[in-house]
Design an enzyme around this catalytic site. Structure first.
Site, short mmCIF file in Angstrom:
data_model
loop_
_atom_site.label_atom_id
_atom_site.label_comp_id
_atom_site.label_asym_id
_atom_site.label_seq_id
_atom_site.Cartn_x
_atom_site.Cartn_y
_atom_site.Cartn_z
N ASP A 129 -113.05 25.65 26.04
CA ASP A 129 -112.84 27.01 25.59
C ASP A 129 -114.17 27.70 25.29
N CYS A 153 -90.02 21.69 32.62
CA CYS A 153 -89.35 22.61 31.69
C CYS A 153 -87.87 22.72 32.06
N CYS A 202 -84.72 24.91 30.43
CA CYS A 202 -85.02 25.29 29.04
C CYS A 202 -85.76 26.62 29.00
N CYS A 220 -88.84 28.54 24.19
CA CYS A 220 -90.06 29.22 23.71
C CYS A 220 -89.91 30.73 23.90
N CYS A 227 -89.94 33.21 20.46
CA CYS A 227 -91.16 33.98 20.14
C CYS A 227 -90.82 35.21 19.27
N CYS A 275 -98.82 39.03 21.27
CA CYS A 275 -98.85 37.66 20.73
C CYS A 275 -99.52 37.63 19.35
N CYS A 296 -100.39 31.37 15.69
CA CYS A 296 -98.94 31.22 15.67
C CYS A 296 -98.59 29.99 16.50
N CYS A 350 -93.82 29.06 19.59
CA CYS A 350 -93.38 28.66 20.92
C CYS A 350 -93.61 27.17 21.16
C1 B12 Z 1 -107.22 34.07 26.53
C2 B12 Z 1 -106.60 32.89 25.80
C3 B12 Z 1 -105.63 33.16 24.84
C4 B12 Z 1 -104.98 34.54 24.70
C5 B12 Z 1 -104.01 34.73 25.88
C6 B12 Z 1 -103.15 33.48 26.15
C7 B12 Z 1 -102.69 33.33 27.60
N1 B12 Z 1 -101.58 32.66 27.79
O1 B12 Z 1 -103.35 33.81 28.51
C8 B12 Z 1 -104.31 34.42 23.29
C9 B12 Z 1 -105.27 34.97 22.23
C10 B12 Z 1 -102.97 35.13 23.14
C11 B12 Z 1 -104.22 32.92 23.13
C12 B12 Z 1 -103.31 32.30 22.27
C13 B12 Z 1 -103.20 30.94 22.11
N2 B12 Z 1 -104.06 30.01 22.61
CO1 B12 Z 1 -105.40 30.37 23.87
N3 B12 Z 1 -106.65 30.55 25.38
C14 B12 Z 1 -107.04 31.57 26.07
C15 B12 Z 1 -108.06 31.12 27.13
C16 B12 Z 1 -109.47 31.48 26.65
C17 B12 Z 1 -107.85 31.72 28.54
C18 B12 Z 1 -106.40 31.64 29.01
C19 B12 Z 1 -106.26 32.39 30.31
O2 B12 Z 1 -106.96 32.10 31.28
N4 B12 Z 1 -105.40 33.41 30.36
C20 B12 Z 1 -105.22 34.20 31.54
C21 B12 Z 1 -103.78 34.12 31.99
C22 B12 Z 1 -103.60 34.89 33.30
O3 B12 Z 1 -103.53 32.75 32.20
P1 B12 Z 1 -102.08 32.13 32.02
O4 B12 Z 1 -101.32 32.83 30.96
O5 B12 Z 1 -102.25 30.65 31.92
O6 B12 Z 1 -101.47 32.57 33.43
C23 B12 Z 1 -101.23 31.65 34.44
C24 B12 Z 1 -99.74 31.38 34.62
O7 B12 Z 1 -99.04 31.59 33.41
C25 B12 Z 1 -99.35 32.17 35.75
N5 B12 Z 1 -98.86 33.56 35.55
C26 B12 Z 1 -99.44 34.57 34.89
N6 B12 Z 1 -98.80 35.70 35.10
C27 B12 Z 1 -97.76 35.41 35.92
C28 B12 Z 1 -96.79 36.23 36.47
C29 B12 Z 1 -95.81 35.67 37.27
C30 B12 Z 1 -94.80 36.59 37.84
C31 B12 Z 1 -95.81 34.27 37.51
C32 B12 Z 1 -94.74 33.66 38.34
C33 B12 Z 1 -96.81 33.44 36.99
C34 B12 Z 1 -97.78 34.05 36.19
O8 B12 Z 1 -100.54 32.25 36.55
C35 B12 Z 1 -101.68 32.33 35.72
C36 B12 Z 1 -102.90 31.68 36.30
O9 B12 Z 1 -102.75 30.28 36.42
C37 B12 Z 1 -107.81 29.55 27.15
C38 B12 Z 1 -109.05 28.71 27.42
C39 B12 Z 1 -109.43 28.77 28.88
N7 B12 Z 1 -110.68 28.99 29.16
O10 B12 Z 1 -108.57 28.58 29.74
C40 B12 Z 1 -107.24 29.28 25.74
C41 B12 Z 1 -106.16 28.22 25.57
C42 B12 Z 1 -105.11 28.45 26.65
N8 B12 Z 1 -105.55 28.53 24.23
C43 B12 Z 1 -105.21 27.55 23.58
C44 B12 Z 1 -104.46 27.61 22.37
C45 B12 Z 1 -104.36 26.33 21.54
C46 B12 Z 1 -103.81 28.80 22.00
C47 B12 Z 1 -102.73 28.96 20.90
C48 B12 Z 1 -101.72 27.83 20.84
C49 B12 Z 1 -103.45 29.13 19.53
C50 B12 Z 1 -102.50 29.38 18.36
N9 B12 Z 1 -101.83 28.38 17.83
O11 B12 Z 1 -102.42 30.48 17.89
C51 B12 Z 1 -102.08 30.31 21.32
C52 B12 Z 1 -100.84 30.11 22.22
C53 B12 Z 1 -100.26 31.35 22.80
C54 B12 Z 1 -99.59 31.10 24.16
N10 B12 Z 1 -98.28 30.94 24.20
O12 B12 Z 1 -100.30 31.04 25.18
C55 B12 Z 1 -105.52 26.23 24.28
C56 B12 Z 1 -104.22 25.67 24.86
C57 B12 Z 1 -104.13 24.16 24.91
C58 B12 Z 1 -102.88 23.78 25.69
N11 B12 Z 1 -102.10 22.85 25.23
O13 B12 Z 1 -102.62 24.37 26.71
C59 B12 Z 1 -106.56 26.70 25.39
C60 B12 Z 1 -106.48 25.95 26.72
C61 B12 Z 1 -107.96 26.49 24.76
C62 B12 Z 1 -108.37 25.01 24.75
N12 B12 Z 1 -109.48 24.66 25.36
O14 B12 Z 1 -107.72 24.15 24.21
N13 B12 Z 1 -105.08 32.27 23.97
S1 SF4 Z 2 -98.03 32.06 19.85
FE1 SF4 Z 2 -96.31 33.01 18.73
S2 SF4 Z 2 -96.38 35.17 19.29
FE2 SF4 Z 2 -97.67 34.06 20.77
S3 SF4 Z 2 -96.29 33.58 22.47
FE3 SF4 Z 2 -96.20 31.82 21.10
S4 SF4 Z 2 -94.48 32.26 19.72
FE4 SF4 Z 2 -95.01 34.17 20.73
S1 SF4 Z 3 -89.73 25.26 25.06
FE1 SF4 Z 3 -90.74 26.36 26.75
S2 SF4 Z 3 -92.46 25.09 27.30
FE2 SF4 Z 3 -91.07 23.78 26.11
S3 SF4 Z 3 -89.76 22.80 27.66
FE3 SF4 Z 3 -88.72 24.66 26.97
S4 SF4 Z 3 -89.37 26.20 28.48
FE4 SF4 Z 3 -90.80 24.51 28.66
#
Ligand code: B12
Ligand code: SF4
Ligand code: SF4
Length: 378
Positions: free
Chosen positions: A166, A219, A222, A225, A229, A245, A272, A275
């Protein structure tokens, strides 16, 4: 300034490595074993070439175009470096992807969430800051690899690498999936049969290592999540709108929290976990590294007590914690929202009144909002 996610984008180059005479299958087996000894629950290998991951890049672009990253400008700014590993680090051929478990032994999360007078802090943030801890583990792993290669080759073998957790524009979840150590859950996090309470980290290297098979998704039907949320931020499976979020609102957002979202935040003052708390796979999670154990009773603290900390206390008590990165002002902003969501008590009203003339306009506005709620206008 970046907060929880501390990405740096300075690019460098890795020299190509001669690899004849290396028993790579045996090396990878050893890497997995050393990884376990260093506190990682799983290690996998992916090729750095992201052409296989073109879907991930297409979705990243779509996500950015829709503005789902909110104020996280670094997500758009570093798009190229994230999508193409050799642009971040020229010469990168393989990615060693690792996950480190962090689930701490703590007060029952659901009870804390249900008690409006208490503060809920994300389970990942109760102990030591993970960025350094994960990278230190990966540095040690890289040194072990270098020693092994030197022994095997009978001469100094400069293993060329860089480690991340990260801390740079890396598609961490996509690589973890590609390296077979997890799959992407519908909440978008990396999920495994041992749940999702783990951090991710990587070693980028110019050594060509044999890649693992990608992880299959489990998944199924299911969608807990998505349903659980509190702010409906998971707008569709695998699609998160960061603007909604709570993790983004309480950690990454700098300005005021949008009014309509404040009541939905409840007592979550830093990040948070909803999820993940509801995810069936997390029943199989094991206790994580002791460095991530809760410090100073932060797993079951009272909102009014945390709200009373002055800036010096905030800095001292949270030294070495990731929470410190948001600063005292946003700490007060977040707690004010939680106090405004609590059942009104004399203690809560007095705590809010004591902060109503705070020098920060951001704090004053959130305190005024909370006071209007606890004074009966909810
Ligand atoms: C930006 C970021 C955030 C942002 C945005 C999260 C997000 N999902 O993008 C915010 C601030 C909200 C956030 C929150 C959290 N984060 Co964060 N975050 C990041 C970061 C820096 C980049 C993630 C990223 O690339 N996002 C860009 C989007 C496009 O990526 P994506 O959501 O994975 O999208 C992919 C798919 O979902 C899919 N997709 C996207 N859109 C669509 C649309 C369609 C139609 C389809 C079919 C598919 C699809 O394709 C995308 C590309 O592969 C990473 C570290 C890193 N360098 O990767 C940590 C990271 C993901 N976070 C982490 C953590 C721990 C969290 C939290 C749990 C913290 C907390 N407890 O509050 C929360 C969880 C929220 C959640 N449900 O995701 C950890 C997760 C560990 C793990 N088990 O995966 C990471 C990996 C950091 C680390 N090194 O450990 N985070
Ligand atoms: S971290 Fe909380 S607000 Fe963000 S997607 Fe998960 S349940 Fe929703
Ligand atoms: S709670 Fe969400 S991430 Fe966990 S198994 Fe169900 S769909 Fe997958």
């Amino acid at each position: 300034m970046l907060v929880m996610h501390i990405e740096h984008s300075n690019t460098r180059t890795l020299a190509p490595l001669p690899d004849s005479g290396i028993d790579k299958a045996a090396l990878v087996k050893k890497i997995r074993q050393w990884g376990k000894e260093l506190g990682f629950s799983s290690i996998g290998i992916a090729h750095a070439d992201t052409s296989y991951a073109s879907d991930a890049v297409i979705q990243l672009d779509r996500w950015l175009k829709l503005g789902r990253h909110g104020e996280m400008d670094y997500m758009a700014k570093h798009r190229e470096l994230r999508a193409t590993p050799p642009m971040l680090l020229a010469g990168t051929v393989s990615v060693v992807s690792a996950r480190m478990p962090y689930w701490p032994q703590v007060a029952e999360s659901k009870q804390v969430l249900a008690n409006g007078e208490m503060a809920y802090i994300s389970r990942y943030a109760l102990g030591r800051d993970y960025h350094r801890r994960v990278r230190q583990g990966l540095q040690r792993l890289a040194k072990r690899i270098e020693m092994e290669l030197t022994e095997q080759q009978g001469q100094d073998f400069p293993f060329c690498y860089r480690v991340f957790s990260d801390s740079a524009p890396v598609m961490e979840v996509a690589f973890a999936t590609q390296a077979g150590i997890s799959w992407q859950g519908k909440h978008t996090l990396a999920l495994s049969r041992e749940g999702s309470w783990h951090f991710l980290g990587e070693i980028y290297t110019s050594l060509d290592l044999p890649a693992d098979a990608p992880g299959d998704g489990h998944c199924g039907t299911c969608s807990l999540c998505i349903k659980t949320c509190p702010t409906s931020a998971i707008v569709a499976p695998y699609e998160l709108d960061a603007n909604l979020c709570i993790s983004y609102l309480t950690i990454e957002l700098h300005g005021p929290i949008p009014l309509h979202l404040r009541p939905l935040i409840g007592n979550r003052i830093y990040g948070c976990d909803d999820c993940q708390l509801c995810c069936p796979w997390n029943r199989f999670a094991r206790i994580g590294d002791p460095d991530f154990a809760a410090r100073n009773g932060m797993d079951a603290a009272k909102l009014v007590d945390l709200f009373a900390w002055n800036e010096q206390e905030f800095e001292q008590r949270l030294a070495g914690s990731p929470i410190r990165r948001i600063g005292h002002e946003r700490w007060l902003r977040n707690i004010a929202v939680a106090l405004g969501n609590a059942k009104p008590t004399m203690d809560i009203k007095s705590a809010l009144l004591a902060r109503s003339n705070h020098p920060s306009a951001l704090v004053r506005e959130h305190v005024a909002w909370a006071l209007s709620r606890v004074s009966g206008a909810k």
